[in-house]
Structures are given as structure tokens and as C-alpha cells.
Motif scaffolding. Structure first.
Motif, mmCIF file in Angstrom:
data_model
loop_
_atom_site.group_PDB
_atom_site.id
_atom_site.type_symbol
_atom_site.label_atom_id
_atom_site.label_comp_id
_atom_site.label_asym_id
_atom_site.label_seq_id
_atom_site.Cartn_x
_atom_site.Cartn_y
_atom_site.Cartn_z
ATOM 1 N N ALA A 1 29.752 37.475 37.259
ATOM 2 C CA ALA A 1 31.172 37.799 37.444
ATOM 3 C C ALA A 1 31.512 37.885 38.925
ATOM 4 O O ALA A 1 32.577 37.424 39.358
ATOM 5 C CB ALA A 1 31.507 39.107 36.738
ATOM 6 N N VAL A 2 30.599 38.437 39.715
ATOM 7 C CA VAL A 2 30.810 38.508 41.168
ATOM 8 C C VAL A 2 30.785 37.107 41.762
ATOM 9 O O VAL A 2 31.663 36.732 42.546
ATOM 10 C CB VAL A 2 29.742 39.405 41.832
ATOM 11 N N ALA A 3 29.801 36.309 41.393
ATOM 12 C CA ALA A 3 29.700 34.944 41.915
ATOM 13 C C ALA A 3 30.933 34.119 41.558
ATOM 14 O O ALA A 3 31.401 33.309 42.365
ATOM 15 C CB ALA A 3 28.436 34.271 41.384
ATOM 16 N N ASP A 4 31.472 34.339 40.372
ATOM 17 C CA ASP A 4 32.648 33.592 39.927
ATOM 18 C C ASP A 4 33.889 33.881 40.770
ATOM 19 O O ASP A 4 34.834 33.094 40.785
ATOM 20 C CB ASP A 4 32.946 33.875 38.452
ATOM 21 N N LEU A 5 33.893 34.992 41.493
ATOM 22 C CA LEU A 5 35.036 35.302 42.359
ATOM 23 C C LEU A 5 35.200 34.258 43.459
ATOM 24 O O LEU A 5 36.310 33.995 43.911
ATOM 25 C CB LEU A 5 34.903 36.703 42.950
ATOM 26 N N LYS A 6 34.116 33.629 43.867
ATOM 27 C CA LYS A 6 34.194 32.552 44.865
ATOM 28 C C LYS A 6 35.005 31.386 44.304
ATOM 29 O O LYS A 6 35.841 30.802 44.984
ATOM 30 C CB LYS A 6 32.784 32.105 45.267
ATOM 31 N N THR A 7 34.791 31.059 43.037
ATOM 32 C CA THR A 7 35.520 29.977 42.380
ATOM 33 C C THR A 7 36.978 30.372 42.130
ATOM 34 O O THR A 7 37.881 29.556 42.280
ATOM 35 C CB THR A 7 34.842 29.632 41.041
ATOM 36 N N GLN A 8 37.196 31.624 41.750
ATOM 37 C CA GLN A 8 38.545 32.089 41.454
ATOM 38 C C GLN A 8 39.400 32.271 42.710
ATOM 39 O O GLN A 8 40.619 32.168 42.649
ATOM 40 C CB GLN A 8 38.479 33.415 40.694
ATOM 41 N N ILE B 1 31.896 46.071 36.765
ATOM 42 C CA ILE B 1 30.973 46.822 37.627
ATOM 43 C C ILE B 1 30.978 48.322 37.315
ATOM 44 O O ILE B 1 29.940 48.883 36.955
ATOM 45 C CB ILE B 1 31.278 46.555 39.113
ATOM 46 N N ARG B 2 32.110 48.966 37.456
ATOM 47 C CA ARG B 2 32.158 50.440 37.316
ATOM 48 C C ARG B 2 31.558 50.979 36.020
ATOM 49 O O ARG B 2 30.841 51.986 36.048
ATOM 50 C CB ARG B 2 33.575 50.951 37.478
ATOM 51 N N PRO B 3 31.804 50.343 34.870
ATOM 52 C CA PRO B 3 31.233 50.903 33.637
ATOM 53 C C PRO B 3 29.704 50.841 33.575
ATOM 54 O O PRO B 3 29.096 51.485 32.732
ATOM 55 C CB PRO B 3 31.829 50.025 32.528
ATOM 56 N N ASN B 4 29.094 50.058 34.470
ATOM 57 C CA ASN B 4 27.655 49.814 34.381
ATOM 58 C C ASN B 4 26.836 50.366 35.535
ATOM 59 O O ASN B 4 25.642 50.081 35.615
ATOM 60 C CB ASN B 4 27.410 48.302 34.269
ATOM 61 N N ILE B 5 27.453 51.149 36.401
ATOM 62 C CA ILE B 5 26.710 51.629 37.567
ATOM 63 C C ILE B 5 26.632 53.149 37.626
ATOM 64 O O ILE B 5 27.496 53.859 37.127
ATOM 65 C CB ILE B 5 27.315 51.109 38.891
ATOM 66 N N GLU B 6 25.558 53.609 38.260
ATOM 67 C CA GLU B 6 25.410 55.023 38.588
ATOM 68 C C GLU B 6 25.913 55.283 40.002
ATOM 69 O O GLU B 6 26.399 56.372 40.294
ATOM 70 C CB GLU B 6 23.942 55.442 38.505
#
Length: 107
Positions: A26-33, A85-90
Motif C-alpha cells: 500500500a505504501v509502495a502504491d502511493l508512488k503510482t497514485q 497503517i494505524r490499525p496494525n502498528i504498536e
């Protein structure tokens, strides 16, 4: 001046390897978006013992501070942060800096 945006993530122990991959994708896809805003994305999984529990990270390169600000306010970025990101991080660390020529740092 070019800007580096570094993010370190401490994923929750319940996050599977597949979920972790999906987060990085999802982060990598931001380059395309956002091709006119994000110049490059480099990401991966930590292998160093001294990472204090941070498991994944990425670096994004922007043309300048204005491009980073555009990225930060973009709906695409906000969606990835809030939904992926937020739902999956400590924990998370963000570090932004202007990239200097190493031979003449401006301190």
C-alpha cells in the motif's frame, strides 16, 4: 532541496506476514497514485537486532518540502495511514530531512 521521509513501523505481534506485505505494498502504491509528488519509495523488513522492536520501514524521496506537504495532505496518503497503517502498528517513528551534499553539510 530534496527531502527524505523515513518511517519506521513496529507492527503488532498479531499482524501476519501477508498483512505486513500488504502494508508495504500500500505504501509502495502511493508512488503510482501520486507520481508527480513521490519521486521514489524504498521499503523493507528489518533484520538488525538493534531496531528496538521496529520491524518494517520505508524511505520516500520528494523534490522538496512543498512536495512532502502535498503528499502529507493527499487523500491517498491519509487513506493508507488511517485504514492500513494505524490499525496494525504498536508504534511509529517519522524522520524527515533535507538531503545535503555530504561534503558540505549545513548544520
Amino acid at each position: 532541496m530534496t527531502v527524505a521521509h523515513i518511517i519506521l513501523l513496529k507492527l503488532k505481534p498479531t499482524v501476519s506476514e501477508t498483512q505486513a506485505h500488504d502494508i508495504l505494498k500500500a505504501v509502495a502504491d502511493l508512488k503510482t497514485q501520486l507520481p508527480s509528488v513521490v519521486e521514489s519509495v524504498h521499503l523493507g523488513v528489518n533484520f538488525a537486532a538493534r531496531a528496538k522492536g521496529f520491524t518494517h520501514g520505508f524511505t520516500m524521496i520528494f523534490k522538496d518540502k512543498a512536495a512532502l506537504e502535498t503528499y502529507d495532505k493527499s487523500p491517498e496518503h491519509i487513506k493508507v495511514v488511517t485504514e492500513v497503517i494505524r490499525p496494525n502498528i504498536e508504534d511509529i517513528i517519522a524522520f524527515d530531512y533535507e538531503v545535503e551534499d555530504y561534503s558540505i553539510p549545513r548544520l
